[in-house]
Design a protein around this motif. Structure first.
Motif, PDB file in Angstrom:
ATOM      1  N   PRO A 369     -56.929   7.027   3.471  1.00 11.39           N
ATOM      2  CA  PRO A 369     -57.126   6.482   2.123  1.00 11.39           C
ATOM      3  C   PRO A 369     -55.821   6.137   1.418  1.00 11.39           C
ATOM      4  N   VAL A 370     -54.701   6.244   2.114  1.00 11.07           N
ATOM      5  CA  VAL A 370     -53.400   6.319   1.452  1.00 11.07           C
ATOM      6  C   VAL A 370     -52.687   4.973   1.376  1.00 11.07           C
ATOM      7  N   THR A 371     -52.207   4.659   0.205  1.00 11.20           N
ATOM      8  CA  THR A 371     -51.165   3.643   0.047  1.00 11.20           C
ATOM      9  C   THR A 371     -49.970   4.321  -0.603  1.00 11.20           C
ATOM     10  N   LYS A 372     -48.836   4.247   0.069  1.00 10.26           N
ATOM     11  CA  LYS A 372     -47.609   4.859  -0.443  1.00 10.26           C
ATOM     12  C   LYS A 372     -46.792   3.768  -1.132  1.00 10.26           C
ATOM     13  N   ILE A 373     -46.382   4.034  -2.362  1.00  8.90           N
ATOM     14  CA  ILE A 373     -45.562   3.075  -3.105  1.00  8.90           C
ATOM     15  C   ILE A 373     -44.251   3.768  -3.476  1.00  8.90           C
ATOM     16  N   ASN A 374     -43.152   3.223  -3.013  1.00  9.70           N
ATOM     17  CA  ASN A 374     -41.824   3.737  -3.345  1.00  9.70           C
ATOM     18  C   ASN A 374     -41.230   2.863  -4.432  1.00  9.70           C
ATOM     19  N   VAL A 375     -40.765   3.488  -5.513  1.00 13.41           N
ATOM     20  CA  VAL A 375     -40.355   2.746  -6.705  1.00 13.41           C
ATOM     21  C   VAL A 375     -38.933   3.126  -7.108  1.00 13.41           C
ATOM     22  N   ALA A 376     -38.117   2.119  -7.376  1.00 12.45           N
ATOM     23  CA  ALA A 376     -36.777   2.332  -7.935  1.00 12.45           C
ATOM     24  C   ALA A 376     -36.839   2.074  -9.436  1.00 12.45           C
ATOM     25  N   LEU A 377     -36.322   3.026 -10.228  1.00  9.30           N
ATOM     26  CA  LEU A 377     -36.361   2.934 -11.685  1.00  9.30           C
ATOM     27  C   LEU A 377     -34.954   2.991 -12.264  1.00  9.30           C
ATOM     28  N   ASN A 420     -66.683   1.721  -0.254  1.00 13.89           N
ATOM     29  CA  ASN A 420     -67.318   0.411  -0.327  1.00 13.89           C
ATOM     30  C   ASN A 420     -66.343  -0.734  -0.059  1.00 13.89           C
ATOM     31  N   GLY A 421     -65.149  -0.378   0.440  1.00 10.83           N
ATOM     32  CA  GLY A 421     -64.207  -1.401   0.869  1.00 10.83           C
ATOM     33  C   GLY A 421     -63.319  -1.961  -0.218  1.00 10.83           C
ATOM     34  N   ARG A 422     -63.261  -1.286  -1.368  1.00 16.50           N
ATOM     35  CA  ARG A 422     -62.431  -1.786  -2.474  1.00 16.50           C
ATOM     36  C   ARG A 422     -61.356  -0.761  -2.831  1.00 16.50           C
ATOM     37  N   LEU A 451     -44.964   7.378  -5.024  1.00 18.58           N
ATOM     38  CA  LEU A 451     -46.352   7.380  -5.468  1.00 18.58           C
ATOM     39  C   LEU A 451     -47.245   7.479  -4.240  1.00 18.58           C
ATOM     40  N   PHE A 452     -47.916   8.603  -4.120  1.00 14.79           N
ATOM     41  CA  PHE A 452     -48.879   8.801  -3.044  1.00 14.79           C
ATOM     42  C   PHE A 452     -50.245   8.533  -3.656  1.00 14.79           C
ATOM     43  N   THR A 453     -50.825   7.384  -3.327  1.00 16.36           N
ATOM     44  CA  THR A 453     -52.003   6.916  -4.047  1.00 16.36           C
ATOM     45  C   THR A 453     -53.250   6.922  -3.167  1.00 16.36           C
ATOM     46  N   GLN A 454     -54.359   7.216  -3.783  1.00 22.47           N
ATOM     47  CA  GLN A 454     -55.671   7.189  -3.151  1.00 22.47           C
ATOM     48  C   GLN A 454     -56.687   6.702  -4.194  1.00 22.47           C
ATOM     49  N   TYR A 455     -57.649   5.883  -3.795  1.00 24.95           N
ATOM     50  CA  TYR A 455     -58.053   5.647  -2.416  1.00 24.95           C
ATOM     51  C   TYR A 455     -57.962   4.150  -2.120  1.00 24.95           C
ATOM     52  N   THR A 456     -57.455   3.830  -0.922  1.00 27.98           N
ATOM     53  CA  THR A 456     -57.418   2.438  -0.486  1.00 27.98           C
ATOM     54  C   THR A 456     -57.958   2.350   0.934  1.00 27.98           C
ATOM     55  N   PRO A 457     -58.831   1.387   1.223  1.00 21.56           N
ATOM     56  CA  PRO A 457     -59.391   1.253   2.572  1.00 21.56           C
ATOM     57  C   PRO A 457     -58.439   0.514   3.504  1.00 21.56           C
ATOM     58  N   TYR A 458     -58.714   0.593   4.793  1.00 22.61           N
ATOM     59  CA  TYR A 458     -57.898  -0.127   5.781  1.00 22.61           C
ATOM     60  C   TYR A 458     -58.120  -1.631   5.656  1.00 22.61           C
ATOM     61  N   VAL A 460     -59.860  -4.669   3.086  1.00 25.43           N
ATOM     62  CA  VAL A 460     -60.328  -4.959   1.737  1.00 25.43           C
ATOM     63  C   VAL A 460     -61.594  -5.808   1.843  1.00 25.43           C
ATOM     64  N   GLU A 461     -62.716  -5.153   1.572  1.00 28.33           N
ATOM     65  CA  GLU A 461     -64.023  -5.826   1.666  1.00 28.33           C
ATOM     66  C   GLU A 461     -64.166  -6.578   2.988  1.00 28.33           C
ATOM     67  N   GLY A 462     -63.765  -5.909   4.054  1.00 29.37           N
ATOM     68  CA  GLY A 462     -63.962  -6.438   5.395  1.00 29.37           C
ATOM     69  C   GLY A 462     -62.871  -7.346   5.918  1.00 29.37           C
ATOM     70  N   ARG A 463     -61.857  -7.612   5.132  1.00 26.84           N
ATOM     71  CA  ARG A 463     -60.775  -8.494   5.592  1.00 26.84           C
ATOM     72  C   ARG A 463     -59.435  -7.770   5.494  1.00 26.84           C
ATOM     73  N   GLU A 464     -58.420  -8.385   6.106  1.00 31.44           N
ATOM     74  CA  GLU A 464     -57.095  -7.779   6.075  1.00 31.44           C
ATOM     75  C   GLU A 464     -56.457  -7.914   4.689  1.00 31.44           C
ATOM     76  N   TRP A 465     -55.579  -6.967   4.388  1.00 31.80           N
ATOM     77  CA  TRP A 465     -54.840  -7.012   3.131  1.00 31.80           C
ATOM     78  C   TRP A 465     -53.949  -8.262   3.090  1.00 31.80           C
ATOM     79  N   THR A 466     -53.891  -8.882   1.946  1.00 28.46           N
ATOM     80  CA  THR A 466     -52.922  -9.954   1.715  1.00 28.46           C
ATOM     81  C   THR A 466     -51.807  -9.403   0.836  1.00 28.46           C
ATOM     82  N   ASP A 467     -50.712 -10.142   0.740  1.00 29.42           N
ATOM     83  CA  ASP A 467     -49.634  -9.740  -0.153  1.00 29.42           C
ATOM     84  C   ASP A 467     -50.142  -9.664  -1.597  1.00 29.42           C
TER      85      ASP A 467
END
Length: 575
Positions: A369-377, A420-422, A451-458, A460-467
């Motif tokens: 379920p993980v998307t990791k976001i590294n942020v410079a502030l 549900n794919g979102r 940022l350790f974020t949840q929840y994200t599917p592999y 997105v609604e049945g298709r690959e992630w875009t930028d």
């Protein structure tokens, strides 16, 4: 050292990566043992194999050592723990045996540990409420009493309850699971030898004693059921529930999430049980210290040496590897730090494996379920619930900062959206700011945020992630952070967004799963990674699994590497 202004000019597209030094010597044509992958478990295995008198080499695909426990300079002057970001579970005997402190490992202990701010209006002009938990029991009770006097009273007993269960199962972490085939179908000699694998289980049972029902309950029950038995206040239950779902595609109300909660309190720092800390220089500091120890024993460590296939001899046994460039390297045994899927589906000739085994490998769950976001502030987040307008860190800045964790219902909703794919519209966010304690990570006055974020599917609604999908999800996460800490968005210098497919592509984490396979009940202990394969061995003689896909599972523990090395060394004696 780069300044915040210069980093702003560089933009997000520029990436500078910190390279780990590999052995300068050329790869030899033959070793006693080869380790595929320079993650922390692979490096641990290599160190013990070399200490055991076996000439060992580590072959890492990437330009930098560490696997998921790696440090990278993504933006000029900003050094990140790009994937794994906290240390606690590393086994004490490995830390001591390999003298990791001598080899450069330094850890910053955090106290307090957890900070959960509320999204609410303060009463009579006061800041919104928050929940801060640390090592001081009295302070913890004062914090909890903001939400429930009853919960404050029982919190001490809950901590003791978890610690007792975690202590009892420690022997299982450093031992090979019970060898059921040898005990039931082996020769009399093998059965006798296999009885040794029962000893840790017996010790665990004796230690648990009357607590065995509690152990069974927490392993099988939903975490929410456990938490509801103890507490009534939502912020406390939700904060504790994050440890039950972190890294897992599950919710606090799903059976088995109780074990994930227990798994995350098994470690500690120094004498404090369950504590987590920041490694100086980022998590690559752990891998570097282990690599330094291994090198001091004589291990040859190579980066940018991608293994294409395990070599199998005419008798069906592993005899080495062939690299992507065609180089063949022979060895007595091969240990793979890759996931079970990569090891048995990508690196091992399929003709050498039984069809039923291949089918079983296909059934291993790697859902993440993980998307990791590294942020410079360029400045520190200023939280409404604990204002620090002078850009100087408060105690809460060193914590794991839990956002969108006011109630368990928020976590449940986020989970259902991903099912549900979102990507979650109100994601669970665990924010850490290691640069508050480790000033080597960012330019003066600036900070790095994980940022350790949840929840994200592999998908997105049945298709690959875009930028655009990635940027949109990051924007959503940042909008929520902005509500807790106004000004956060304007302080962002750059961001590195790693969705499950990115984690798979970059770090070799099948499905993006940080544990090398889900930590569900059907994939633990005797069944990790498969019921037929829980002792680090494989159907191919001389090929072993030494990564987190083997027992005892995920986290920067080192146990899988240690256990696999001991198993291989024991087998080599009989070759």
């Amino acid at each position: 050292m780069a300044t915040a202004a210069s980093c702003r000019k560089s933009g997000r597209a520029v990436k500078f990566l910190t390279r780990a030094c590999s052995t300068r010597a050329a790869v030899k044509a033959r070793y006693d043992t080869l380790v595929i992958g320079g993650g922390h478990n692979g490096l641990v295995a290599a160190a013990y194999l070399q200490k055991g008198g076996l000439k060992t080499a580590v072959l890492e695909r990437r330009h930098v050592l560490g696997g998921a426990a790696v440090s990278e300079e993504i933006f000029p002057g900003f050094h990140f723990s790009r994937c794994s970001y906290l240390l606690s579970l590393l086994r004490p005997h490995i830390y001591n045996d390999l003298e990791l402190k001598k080899h450069g490992l330094k850890v910053y202990a955090r106290d307090p540990h957890a900070f959960t701010p509320m999204l609410e209006e303060g009463v009579r002009g006061a800041p919104p409420r928050s929940l801060t938990l640390g090592s001081d029991l009295t302070k913890n009770q004062e914090e909890i009493s903001k939400f429930s006097q009853k919960d404050a009273r029982v919190y001490k007993d809950f901590v003791i309850y978890l610690e007792n269960l975690a202590d009892a199962i420690q022997p299982l972490l450093d031992a090979t699971p019970v060898n059921i085939p040898a005990l039931t179908t082996g020769s009399p000699w093998k059965r006798l030898a296999a009885t040794k694998t029962l000893l840790p289980v017996i010790k665990c049972g004796l230690t648990l004693g009357r607590n065995i029902p509690d152990f069974y309950n927490i392993v099988t029950a939903p975490a929410l059921k456990i938490l509801n038995q103890w507490f009534e206040s939502e912020p406390l239950r939700a904060t504790l529930a994050t440890d039950a779902v972190i890294g897992a595609m599950t919710s606090p109300s799903n059976p088995g999430s109780g074990y994930v909660l227990l798994h995350h309190v098994m470690g500690g720092l120094e004498d404090e049980k369950g504590a987590w800390g920041y490694v100086e220089g980022g998590m690559g500091g752990v891998s570097k210290a282990i690599a330094n120890a291994a090198s001091s024993y004589g291990v040859d460590i190579f980066t940018e040496k991608e293994v294409d296939q395990v070599l199998i001899d005419s008798n069906g046994a592993a005899k080495g590897v062939v690299l992507k460039d065609g180089t063949e390297i022979n060895s007595k045994v091969v240990l793979s730090n890759a996931t079970p899927y990569i090891t048995y589906k990508k690196l091992t000739p399929q003709s050498a494996l039984p069809p039923e085994f291949i089918k079983a490998v296909d059934q291993i769950d790697y859902t993440s379920p993980v998307t990791k976001i590294n942020v410079a502030l360029d400045k520190l987040p200023n939280f409404l619930a604990a204002p620090t307008p002078d850009n100087k860190p408060g105690p809460h800045h060193q914590c794991s900062i839990h956002l969108n964790c006011e109630s368990v219902d928020v976590l449940e909703t986020a989970y259902k959206e991903a099912l549900n794919g979102r990507p979650s519209s109100r994601p669970m966010l665990e924010m850490t700011i290691p640069s508050v304690l480790d000033h080597t990570l960012a330019p003066p006055g600036c900070h790095v945020v994980s940022l350790f974020t949840q929840y994200t599917p592999y998908y997105v609604e049945g298709r690959e992630w875009t930028d655009q999908d990635k940027e949109s999800f990051a924007d959503t996460a940042f909008e929520w952070i902005e509500q807790y800490a106004p000004g956060f968005k304007s302080s962002v210098v750059g961001r590195d967004i790693l969705t499950p497919p990115d984690l798979e592509r970059i770090f070799g984490l099948t499905g993006g799963n940080i544990f090398h396979a889900s930590m569900s009940l059907d994939q633990l202990y005797l069944a990790r990674p498969l019921p037929s394969l829980s002792d680090y061995r494989s159907p191919i003689k001389g090929l072993y699994l030494c990564g987190s896909g083997a027992h005892p599972g995920g986290g920067v523990m080192g146990s899988a590497g240690w256990n696999a090395a001991l198993t291989a060394m024991s087998d080599i004696k009989s070759f």
